[in-house]
Each structure stands twice: as structure tokens, then as C-alpha cells.
Design a protein around this motif. Structure first.
Motif, PDB file in Angstrom:
ATOM      1  N   TYR A  54       1.008  -1.515   0.018  1.00 42.12           N
ATOM      2  CA  TYR A  54       0.045   0.085  -0.100  1.00 42.12           C
ATOM      3  C   TYR A  54       0.782   1.198   0.001  1.00 42.12           C
ATOM      4  N   ILE A  55       1.735   1.392   0.990  1.00 45.48           N
ATOM      5  CA  ILE A  55       2.730   2.456   0.852  1.00 45.48           C
ATOM      6  C   ILE A  55       3.478   2.686  -0.271  1.00 45.48           C
ATOM      7  N   GLN A  56       4.097   1.588  -0.938  1.00 36.51           N
ATOM      8  CA  GLN A  56       4.674   1.640  -2.274  1.00 36.51           C
ATOM      9  C   GLN A  56       3.815   2.102  -3.175  1.00 36.51           C
ATOM     10  N   GLU A  62       2.917   9.365  -6.148  1.00 35.68           N
ATOM     11  CA  GLU A  62       3.360  10.465  -6.060  1.00 35.68           C
ATOM     12  C   GLU A  62       4.319  10.795  -6.961  1.00 35.68           C
ATOM     13  N   GLU A  63       4.963   9.759  -7.504  1.00 40.63           N
ATOM     14  CA  GLU A  63       5.939  10.152  -8.447  1.00 40.63           C
ATOM     15  C   GLU A  63       5.478  10.628  -9.951  1.00 40.63           C
ATOM     16  N   VAL A  64       4.309   9.804 -10.304  1.00 47.30           N
ATOM     17  CA  VAL A  64       3.587  10.057 -11.629  1.00 47.30           C
ATOM     18  C   VAL A  64       3.297  11.538 -11.635  1.00 47.30           C
TER      19      VAL A  64
END
Length: 64
Positions: A54-56, A62-64
Motif C-alpha cells: 500500500y505504501i509503495q 506520488e512520482e507520476v
């Protein structure tokens, strides 16, 4: 046992707030809640893996 020295003229609310903060950092309540019910090691491991996934996923979004 937690000891919170109260200084001369210090507000009791402020000392209580320090006590609560220190108590939270020890993790005593978290530990008590987990010990109320036994969970199998395989179930704990599965929950830990799901949390990591889930965290990953959040980090990837967030990176996208």
C-alpha cells in the motif's frame, strides 16, 4: 515507570502534556492492544506485506 519533574510555578496542564507525550513514545498502549488477541505469525507477515504494498503504491502515485 515514567517520572516527569514538575518545575516551580509550572502549569499542571503543561506537565500533563509532557507526560502524555512521553507515554505515547514508549508505545505501551500499542503493545497492550496487540497483546489482547493472538495473531498467527503468518497473518502478521501477510498484514505487514500488504501495508508495504500500500505504501509503495502511494509512493508510486506520488512520482507520476
Amino acid at each position: 515507570m515514567l517520572i516527569i519533574p514538575v518545575k516551580e510555578g509550572e502549569n499542571i496542564d503543561r506537565a500533563l502534556k509532557r507526560f502524555k507525550r512521553k507515554f505515547d513514545r514508549t508505545g505501551t498502549m500499542r503493545q497492550l492492544r496487540t497483546r489482547q488477541q493472538f495473531t498467527k505469525p503468518s497473518v502478521q507477515r501477510r498484514a505487514q506485506i500488504q501495508k508495504a504494498q500500500y505504501i509503495q503504491g502511494l509512493r508510486d502515485q506520488e512520482e507520476v
